[in-house]
Write a protein that holds these residues in place. Structure first.
Motif, PDB file in Angstrom:
ATOM      1  N   PHE A  71       0.788  -1.227   0.000  1.00 49.18           N
ATOM      2  CA  PHE A  71       0.000   0.000   0.000  1.00 49.18           C
ATOM      3  C   PHE A  71       0.827   1.288   0.000  1.00 49.18           C
ATOM      4  CE2 PHE A  71      -2.608  -3.294   2.050  1.00 49.18           C
ATOM      5  CZ  PHE A  71      -3.753  -3.233   1.264  1.00 49.18           C
ATOM      6  N   PRO A  74       3.543   3.949  -4.733  1.00 50.30           N
ATOM      7  CA  PRO A  74       3.839   2.953  -5.769  1.00 50.30           C
ATOM      8  C   PRO A  74       4.913   3.407  -6.750  1.00 50.30           C
ATOM      9  CG  PRO A  74       1.841   4.136  -6.339  1.00 50.30           C
ATOM     10  CD  PRO A  74       2.267   4.653  -4.985  1.00 50.30           C
ATOM     11  N   GLY A  80       4.431  -1.676  -5.097  1.00 50.49           N
ATOM     12  CA  GLY A  80       4.593  -0.595  -4.139  1.00 50.49           C
ATOM     13  C   GLY A  80       6.065  -0.222  -4.061  1.00 50.49           C
ATOM     14  N   HIS A 151      -1.629  -5.255  -3.539  1.00 54.76           N
ATOM     15  CA  HIS A 151      -1.457  -3.978  -4.252  1.00 54.76           C
ATOM     16  C   HIS A 151      -2.284  -3.953  -5.527  1.00 54.76           C
ATOM     17  CE1 HIS A 151       0.620  -0.302  -5.531  1.00 54.76           C
ATOM     18  NE2 HIS A 151       0.637  -0.847  -6.739  1.00 54.76           N
ATOM     19  N   GLY A 155      -4.699  -1.720  -3.884  1.00 55.40           N
ATOM     20  CA  GLY A 155      -3.874  -0.523  -3.949  1.00 55.40           C
ATOM     21  C   GLY A 155      -4.568   0.579  -4.740  1.00 55.40           C
ATOM     22  N   GLY A 158      -3.580   0.038  -8.203  1.00 54.47           N
ATOM     23  CA  GLY A 158      -3.373  -1.350  -8.621  1.00 54.47           C
ATOM     24  C   GLY A 158      -4.001  -1.635  -9.975  1.00 54.47           C
TER      25      GLY A 158
END
Length: 324
Positions: A71, A74, A80, A151, A155, A158
């Motif tokens: 998280f 990124p 990430g 992620h 995320g 993501g």
């Protein structure tokens, strides 16, 4: 990632998320009891430890760099970074993940998901892997499998999330990932020397019943906490969770009764199947649909377990079928 430390938090949301964190953490020892009662008596301590050790290894990995990989700021839509390693963001506010409570609370909540996911895999390989290799496997698997998947799906940028993937509480990140990983691990390790696809090694069903009940209770936080607030959405997720679990239990017992014998171990699998099935959808459907989802999923798993004797792999506790 936009962060600031001037945000005034909603204490109700924070309290609910911390409560949900405790409930989901409870699910790992609950899983240990659930699995422990289903294995042969010679493997029970090993099985309990396989779940317990995840609470140490995975949480430490999560604090060091796992949360940042999943998280943190990124480097792309697939990965990430080390930007939040060792949780050096302090009590920062993050509008993307924890808009009404501290980011540390969100980190702790997500850590409990990261812990139970590899613990699920242990049910597929019990009795066939030594402790030290297993501990190394858990650390590596969490880093290269779980963190990237979290992620991708949850995320902020993501790539699966950007494609429109809907996974309210971990159907993909937790259950499909652990189920498929358990299948692959069981194939690589091969069958147990005393493998009997028609037999059962369950030696302590009271353990399994206790584990089932605690998993059912803990799932309140697993799905309800995924609403990310103490809201009507959390209430919907909770009622759908318990409805699907109840449906899975009743459906399994009814099918067993129609076949002439009610299995206690099967009755424990039923609610788990319902809980797994509703997890990705619990915040998106009304309670009537959770009954349908729980019924269909339980029937499918029941049939697959009847066909287990024809399968060419040894998934000790049916992780691939129940979760994957």
């Amino acid at each position: 990632m936009n962060t600031t430390t001037t945000k005034s938090y909603d204490t109700g949301d924070n309290a609910w998320m911390m409560t949900s964190t405790a409930l989901v953490l409870l699910m790992t020892p609950a899983l240990a009891f659930f699995y422990g009662g289903l294995v042969d008596h010679k493997n029970i301590l090993n099985q309990l430890f396989l779940s317990f050790v995840c609470m140490g290894i995975v949480f430490l990995q999560w604090v060091l760099f796992g949360f940042s990989f999943a998280f943190g700021p990124p480097v792309s839509s697939g990965f990430g970074s080390f930007g939040w390693s060792v949780l050096r963001f302090g009590e920062s506010y993050n509008p993307n993940y924890s808009p009404t409570y501290p980011l540390l609370t969100y980190c702790a909540y997500q850590a409990t998901f990261a812990i139970i996911t590899p613990a699920l895999i242990s049910g597929a390989i019990v009795g066939r892997m030594k402790i030290i290799p297993y501990m190394i496997f858990i650390f590596v698997w969490s880093t290269v499998c779980y963190d990237p998947m979290a992620h991708w799906v949850w995320g902020d940028n993501g790539w699966l999330k950007q494609l429109g993937t809907l996974d309210f509480a971990g159907g993909t990140v937790v259950h499909i990932l652990s189920g498929v990983s358990g299948l692959v691990a069981s194939i690589i390790l091969g069958k147990r020397h005393d493998y009997d696809p028609r037999g059962t090694s369950a030696h302590n069903l009271p353990f399994t019943i206790l584990g089932t009940c605690l998993l059912w209770v803990g799932w309140t936080g697993f799905n309800g906490g995924s609403a990310n607030s103490a809201s009507g959405l959390a209430a919907l997720a909770v009622i759908n969770t318990h409805t699907a679990a109840a449906t899975g239990l009743v459906t399994w017992v009814v099918i067993d009764a129609m076949r002439g014998h009610v299995s206690i171990s099967g009755a424990c699998i039923g609610p788990i199947v319902g809980l797994v099935a509703i997890t990705p959808a619990c915040g998106f459907v009304q309670p009537g649909w959770s009954i349908l989802i729980g019924t269909i999923a339980t029937c499918i798993v029941y049939v697959l377990l009847l066909l287990k004797k024809y399968m060419r792999f040894d998934d000790t506790l049916d992780v691939a079928i129940v979760h994957g």
